[in-house]
Enzyme design. Structure first.
Site, PDB file in Angstrom:
ATOM      1  N   HIS A   1      69.984  -4.817  84.366  1.00 53.74           N
ATOM      2  CA  HIS A   1      71.141  -4.374  83.576  1.00 53.74           C
ATOM      3  C   HIS A   1      71.846  -3.159  84.170  1.00 53.74           C
ATOM      4  O   HIS A   1      72.943  -2.819  83.758  1.00 53.74           O
ATOM      5  CB  HIS A   1      70.729  -4.092  82.138  1.00 53.74           C
ATOM      6  CG  HIS A   1      70.197  -2.711  81.888  1.00 53.74           C
ATOM      7  ND1 HIS A   1      69.158  -2.170  82.601  1.00 53.74           N
ATOM      8  CD2 HIS A   1      70.564  -1.760  80.990  1.00 53.74           C
ATOM      9  CE1 HIS A   1      68.908  -0.952  82.147  1.00 53.74           C
ATOM     10  NE2 HIS A   1      69.733  -0.677  81.189  1.00 53.74           N
ATOM     11  N   GLY A   2      71.203  -2.465  85.100  1.00 54.87           N
ATOM     12  CA  GLY A   2      71.846  -1.272  85.637  1.00 54.87           C
ATOM     13  C   GLY A   2      71.038  -0.712  86.785  1.00 54.87           C
ATOM     14  O   GLY A   2      70.151  -1.378  87.314  1.00 54.87           O
TER      15      GLY A   2
ATOM     16  N   GLY B   1      76.631   0.571  87.386  1.00 51.83           N
ATOM     17  CA  GLY B   1      75.997   1.511  88.311  1.00 51.83           C
ATOM     18  C   GLY B   1      76.167   2.930  87.799  1.00 51.83           C
ATOM     19  O   GLY B   1      76.038   3.184  86.604  1.00 51.83           O
TER      20      GLY B   1
ATOM     21  N   GLY C   1      69.129   2.060  86.503  1.00 53.05           N
ATOM     22  CA  GLY C   1      67.854   2.587  86.001  1.00 53.05           C
ATOM     23  C   GLY C   1      67.678   4.018  86.457  1.00 53.05           C
ATOM     24  O   GLY C   1      67.881   4.348  87.628  1.00 53.05           O
TER      25      GLY C   1
ATOM     26  N   ASN D   1      74.813   7.663  78.914  1.00 56.17           N
ATOM     27  CA  ASN D   1      75.182   6.799  80.040  1.00 56.17           C
ATOM     28  C   ASN D   1      76.327   5.846  79.695  1.00 56.17           C
ATOM     29  O   ASN D   1      76.633   4.946  80.468  1.00 56.17           O
ATOM     30  CB  ASN D   1      73.961   6.028  80.560  1.00 56.17           C
ATOM     31  CG  ASN D   1      73.368   5.107  79.523  1.00 56.17           C
ATOM     32  OD1 ASN D   1      73.855   5.039  78.389  1.00 56.17           O
ATOM     33  ND2 ASN D   1      72.314   4.391  79.890  1.00 56.17           N
ATOM     34  N   HIS D   2      76.942   6.026  78.543  1.00 61.39           N
ATOM     35  CA  HIS D   2      78.061   5.148  78.169  1.00 61.39           C
ATOM     36  C   HIS D   2      79.344   5.595  78.886  1.00 61.39           C
ATOM     37  O   HIS D   2      79.540   6.775  79.132  1.00 61.39           O
ATOM     38  CB  HIS D   2      78.250   5.151  76.658  1.00 61.39           C
ATOM     39  CG  HIS D   2      77.088   4.534  75.946  1.00 61.39           C
ATOM     40  ND1 HIS D   2      76.802   4.742  74.630  1.00 61.39           N
ATOM     41  CD2 HIS D   2      76.117   3.702  76.409  1.00 61.39           C
ATOM     42  CE1 HIS D   2      75.712   4.073  74.297  1.00 61.39           C
ATOM     43  NE2 HIS D   2      75.273   3.432  75.358  1.00 61.39           N
TER      44      HIS D   2
ATOM     45  N   GLU E   1      85.202   2.659  82.706  1.00 63.08           N
ATOM     46  CA  GLU E   1      85.581   2.852  84.106  1.00 63.08           C
ATOM     47  C   GLU E   1      86.740   1.947  84.490  1.00 63.08           C
ATOM     48  O   GLU E   1      86.800   0.782  84.070  1.00 63.08           O
ATOM     49  CB  GLU E   1      84.404   2.535  85.051  1.00 63.08           C
ATOM     50  CG  GLU E   1      83.326   3.600  85.069  1.00 63.08           C
ATOM     51  CD  GLU E   1      82.278   3.386  86.172  1.00 63.08           C
ATOM     52  OE1 GLU E   1      81.384   4.228  86.277  1.00 63.08           O
ATOM     53  OE2 GLU E   1      82.349   2.380  86.918  1.00 63.08           O
TER      54      GLU E   1
ATOM     55  N   CYS F   1      73.686  -2.719  72.925  1.00 64.03           N
ATOM     56  CA  CYS F   1      74.368  -1.970  73.971  1.00 64.03           C
ATOM     57  C   CYS F   1      74.696  -2.964  75.086  1.00 64.03           C
ATOM     58  O   CYS F   1      73.886  -3.858  75.364  1.00 64.03           O
ATOM     59  CB  CYS F   1      73.447  -0.875  74.496  1.00 64.03           C
ATOM     60  SG  CYS F   1      74.216   0.152  75.744  1.00 64.03           S
TER      61      CYS F   1
ATOM     62  N   HIS G   1      81.055   0.313  78.796  1.00 65.45           N
ATOM     63  CA  HIS G   1      79.611   0.278  78.504  1.00 65.45           C
ATOM     64  C   HIS G   1      79.345   1.095  77.248  1.00 65.45           C
ATOM     65  O   HIS G   1      79.509   2.318  77.251  1.00 65.45           O
ATOM     66  CB  HIS G   1      78.828   0.871  79.687  1.00 65.45           C
ATOM     67  CG  HIS G   1      77.349   0.978  79.446  1.00 65.45           C
ATOM     68  ND1 HIS G   1      76.585   2.027  79.890  1.00 65.45           N
ATOM     69  CD2 HIS G   1      76.489   0.161  78.788  1.00 65.45           C
ATOM     70  CE1 HIS G   1      75.325   1.842  79.539  1.00 65.45           C
ATOM     71  NE2 HIS G   1      75.233   0.723  78.860  1.00 65.45           N
TER      72      HIS G   1
END
Lengths: 476, 146
Positions: A399-400, A374, A402, A202-203, A206, A98, A234
């Site tokens: 990585h993000g 984000g 969270g 969460n994929h 954007e 991912c 993502h």
């Protein structure tokens, strides 16, 4: 978490001395506030990882760490095959490779605004997203194996993108050592209709605008200016990766005792790197990495096509592609000695600093782009790998944002339709087949991404380059 | 069945996990707890009551204990959901000596009607527990990755 459990190394580094069966310490990079807000499970899971055979230096957790399964999400751990080190399916996760890729567009916010609504619709209809969505590409057995061996390189050979793209992808778009024969027929069947699909949860895809530049030199090298429009994608290895993860988690859990490994948590399922199961997993997992790279490459192609319909002067060039659920064989210097280690990053991004040979030529002087996603209502960031990250975290960063809240809690707090309307008022257009899915991904269900980024930068893992805000969000 | 278990109503629920989701089935028998957990699995994606029982899909799995069996059972359902593009409203379960024979009743995903929230990637060993409580009812639970 209670700060009293840690020895504070500096303002942003917290250490747990080995106790019980731990072979190495735990080191967590975070601010006081992030540590306070972390679930105690992060402590438990990071200390469990520290008990695994052959672990080198420390079990690390990044500032966005949260409760995973087996490994914490945001966990980094390296294992030495010469010291009976292990490879862990739980340390990679279900969504193998991912990751995030970001493209520059050659456009500014002012180019997008007049066609923002049409572009949102065009992207939503062009890129299959959500549960049950299928792609237009169906691979036969031979094509499937070629894809699993070739990754994004295979995709480019099939006409999905340009050769230049490959220079801006980790492993130049093709993970070596993939063994399609180690991928089960079940896993391949699960992938048949899913090439070029975004997935769900969460994929996202954007369209973003650059709102702030923090490091002008690195931004110039990456081709970024305030007001520029970018596209970020993502997603991961889809059903194929999920099935590989499912199957090897069980195989490794069952085989652990045969290898003399005591698992404090069955989810930590692992096998010696130099065992039949370990090698089998590495072959399959690397094929899963190639699947993810091919998938993001195909989605890039679909995105380019959608842009060209509405904005013919758009020029979508790949900035970089990073994976954040992987295990990779890397050379690292430990106590003055170069060692070849299997570095697990579970919800953590590689963040090589300036001069590293794995960083593309065009970026080598400043360091590797680190792409941090984000939420749909806040911001994403582009960072650059820091010179000291190799000694701090085997060259890894966050990585993000969270998650701060479970999906269940999120749906009780927010309504999807209201969120879509509120974000539209702020100029962010959401396209998703599921309002409940939107509620589960509410910006408020995540940690403050800016706090994570500040801690990552202050800890010396990666430097801030640019802040991005969404204009269009396609969610699965 | 003792007097306590007679009052147990079979049910399913979700329990919190920070990144993913926990599913729990409760029943008078082990098989009923599995069946309820299967309904909790569907409820991650959509309201199970919106799914029509148009097709029957047979599931059979065998393992060395009831916990590993439970994870295998869920993963078999997840596999059928993914490859057949289906959702299941109900799963009839029979368990004998760590072997599940089940029939899953459901239909193809209808995005407009089901509004599917998220796909399930796989069942995990996290918070995995299958067992009988003191009052006689059975629980089957674990965290699933979404």
């Amino acid at each position: 978490m209670d700060r009293g459990q840690f020895t504070r190394l500096d303002e942003y580094a917290w250490r747990v001395e080995p106790f019980g069966a731990m072979r190495v310490p735990v080191i967590i990079y975070a601010s006081e506030r992030l540590i306070d807000d972390m679930d105690q499970k992060v402590f438990e899971q990071a200390t469990n990882v520290a008990t695994l055979p052959g672990i080198v230096k420390a079990s690390y957790a990044m500032p966005d760490a949260h409760w995973g399964y087996g490994f914490p999400i945001g966990g980094v751990a390296a294992f030495d095959p010469l010291e009976d080190g292990v490879v862990s399916a739980g340390g990679v996760g279900f969504d193998i490779s991912c990751g995030v890729r970001t493209l520059t567009t050659g456009l500014t916010r002012d180019d997008i605004l007049p066609v923002q609504r049409q572009l949102a619709d065009m992207l939503y209809y062009s890129v299959p997203a959500g549960v049950g969505s299928t792609g237009a590409i169906h691979l036969n057995n031979k094509e499937m194996d070629a894809m699993l061996s070739g990754g994004a390189r295979w995709a480019v050979e099939q006409g999905y993108g340009h050769n230049e793209d490959l220079q801006r992808i980790e492993e130049q778009g093709c993970m070596s050592g993939a063994v399609p024969a180690e991928v089960s027929e079940h896993a391949k069947k699960r992938q048949r209709a899913e090439m070029g699909t975004l997935g769900s949860g969460n994929h996202y895809l954007e369209v973003q605008q650059v709102t702030d530049i923090y490091a002008p030199q690195a931004a110039q090298v990456f081709g970024l200016k305030t007001g520029d429009v970018l596209v970020s994608i993502h997603c991961g290895s889809r059903g194929l990766g999920h099935q590989i993860g499912t199957e090897f988690l069980k195989k490794m859990a069952l085989a652990a005792s045969e290898h003399g490994i005591t698992l404090p948590d069955r989810e930590l399922a692992c096998a010696p790197i130099n065992s039949a199961v370990g090698q089998s997993y590495l072959g399959a997992m690397r094929a899963g990495i190639n699947c993810a790279l091919a998938n993001r490459q195909i989605i890039t192609h679909l995105t380019r096509h959608a842009f060209s319909e509405l904005l013919p002067h758009a020029d979508l060039r790949l900035l970089y592609d990073v994976s954040h659920n992987t295990c990779k064989l890397e050379e690292h210097e430990v106590d003055g000695r170069k060692r070849r280690l299997f570095v697990h990053r579970k919800g953590a991004t590689r963040a090589y600093g300036p001069g590293h040979p794995e960083v593309p030529d065009a970026y080598r002087a400043v360091g590797q782009p680190v792409l941090v996603g984000g939420t749909m209502g806040t911001a994403s960031y582009i960072l650059v790998g820091a010179a000291g990250s190799e000694s701090l975290s085997f060259g890894s960063a966050c990585h993000g944002a969270g998650r701060a809240m479970s999906r269940h809690q999120a749906t009780r707090q927010w309504r999807g339709r209201e969120l879509v309307d509120q974000l539209a008022e702020r100029g962010i257009l959401i396209r998703s087949p599921s309002t409940r899915g939107v509620a589960e991904e509410a910006p408020g269900a995540y940690k403050d991404v800016t706090a994570v980024i500040e801690a990552t930068a202050a800890a010396g893992l990666a430097g801030k380059v640019a802040r991005l805000e969404p204009l269009i969000v396609v969610k699965g | 069945m003792n007097s306590a278990t007679q009052h147990i109503v079979a049910r399913w629920e979700h329990f919190p996990h920070q990144a993913d989701m926990g599913i729990r089935g409760v029943g008078v028998t082990l098989a009923e707890a599995y069946a309820m957990a299967a309904r909790a699995l569907t409820a991650i994606v959509t309201d199970p009551d919106t799914v029509l029982p148009r097709y029957e899909i047979p599931i059979e799995v065998h393992e060395v204990d009831d916990e590993l069996l439970f994870v295998d059972f869920l993963n078999a359902l997840i596999y059928e959901m993914a490859t057949r593009n289906m959702l299941f409203t109900r799963v009839d379960v029979a368990i004998n000596q760590h072997r599940v024979r089940a029939i899953a009743h459901g239909e193809n995903v209808d995005v407009a009607r089901h509004q599917p929230a998220v796909e399930v990637k796989g069942a995990t060993y996290t918070e995995l527990h299958v067992g009988q409580c003191e009052d006689g009812h059975w629980i089957a639970q674990c965290v699933v990755d979404v």
